[in-house]
Design a protein around this motif. Structure first.
Motif, PDB file in Angstrom:
ATOM      1  N   HIS A   1       0.835  -1.208   0.000  1.00  0.00           N
ATOM      2  CA  HIS A   1       0.000   0.000   0.000  1.00  0.00           C
ATOM      3  C   HIS A   1       0.869   1.257   0.000  1.00  0.00           C
ATOM      4  N   THR A   2       1.907   1.240   0.829  1.00  0.00           N
ATOM      5  CA  THR A   2       2.828   2.383   0.894  1.00  0.00           C
ATOM      6  C   THR A   2       3.490   2.610  -0.462  1.00  0.00           C
TER       7      THR A   2
ATOM      8  N   LEU B   1       4.079   5.540  -5.445  1.00  0.00           N
ATOM      9  CA  LEU B   1       4.043   5.512  -6.905  1.00  0.00           C
ATOM     10  C   LEU B   1       3.022   6.509  -7.440  1.00  0.00           C
ATOM     11  N   GLU B   2       1.860   6.559  -6.834  1.00  0.00           N
ATOM     12  CA  GLU B   2       0.837   7.510  -7.260  1.00  0.00           C
ATOM     13  C   GLU B   2       1.318   8.952  -7.086  1.00  0.00           C
ATOM     14  N   GLN B   3       1.979   9.215  -5.959  1.00  0.00           N
ATOM     15  CA  GLN B   3       2.514  10.567  -5.727  1.00  0.00           C
ATOM     16  C   GLN B   3       3.566  10.909  -6.768  1.00  0.00           C
ATOM     17  N   LEU B   4       4.439   9.941  -7.071  1.00  0.00           N
ATOM     18  CA  LEU B   4       5.472  10.185  -8.080  1.00  0.00           C
ATOM     19  C   LEU B   4       4.848  10.435  -9.447  1.00  0.00           C
ATOM     20  N   GLN B   5       3.802   9.682  -9.780  1.00  0.00           N
ATOM     21  CA  GLN B   5       3.138   9.890 -11.067  1.00  0.00           C
ATOM     22  C   GLN B   5       2.470  11.268 -11.120  1.00  0.00           C
ATOM     23  N   GLN B   6       1.842  11.674 -10.007  1.00  0.00           N
ATOM     24  CA  GLN B   6       1.216  13.003  -9.971  1.00  0.00           C
ATOM     25  C   GLN B   6       2.278  14.086 -10.077  1.00  0.00           C
TER      26      GLN B   6
END
Length: 135
Positions: free
Chosen positions: A53-54, A59-64
Motif C-alpha cells: 500500500h505504501t 508511486l501515485e505521488q510520483l506519477q502526480q
C-alpha cells in the motif's frame, strides 16, 4: 477369571486412554504450532500488504508529481515559443521598416543624384553661355 479379565480389560482401557491422551497432546501441539505459524504468516502478510500500500501511494505521488512537472514544462515551453514568435514577428516588422527606410533613402539618393546631374548640366549651360558672352 472374570476378575482377571476385568483387570486385563481395565489395563487395556487405561493403556488405550493413555494412548489417546498422548495422541490428543500431539494433535494439540500440532494445532498450536499450526496456529502459531498461521499467526506469523498473517502478520507477515499484513506487513507486506502495508508495504505494498505504501509503495502504491508513493508511486501515485510520483506519477502526480511527474504529471505536474510535465505540465509545468509544457507551459514553460509554450510561453517560450510564444515569446520567440513575438520576437520573430517584431524582428520581421523591424526588418520591413528598415527595408522601407532603405528604399526611401535609395529613392532620395537617386532623386538627389538626378538633381545634381540636372544642376551640373545647368551650370555647364551657364558657363557656356557666359563664355559666349550672351549672359
Amino acid at each position: 477369571m472374570a476378575s482377571s479379565t476385568q483387570n486385563v480389560a481395565s489395563h487395556r482401557a487405561v493403556l488405550q486412554v493413555e494412548s489417546l491422551q498422548e495422541q490428543l497432546r500431539a494433535v494439540v501441539e500440532q494445532r498450536d504450532e499450526v496456529l502459531l505459524s498461521l499467526s506469523t504468516t498473517e502478520d507477515q502478510l499484513a506487513q507486506k500488504a502495508a508495504a505494498l500500500h505504501t509503495l502504491q501511494v508513493v508511486l501515485e505521488q510520483l506519477q502526480q508529481e511527474r504529471q505536474r512537472d510535465l505540465a509545468a514544462l509544457q507551459a514553460r515551453h509554450e510561453a517560450q515559443m510564444s515569446q520567440e514568435k513575438e520576437r520573430t514577428k517584431k524582428a520581421y516588422l523591424d526588418m520591413k521598416a528598415l527595408e522601407d527606410r532603405l528604399r526611401e533613402a535609395t529613392e532620395a539618393l537617386e532623386a538627389a543624384s538626378r538633381l545634381s546631374e540636372q544642376l551640373d548640366r545647368k551650370e555647364d549651360s551657364l558657363r557656356l553661355l557666359r563664355n559666349e558672352g550672351t549672359f
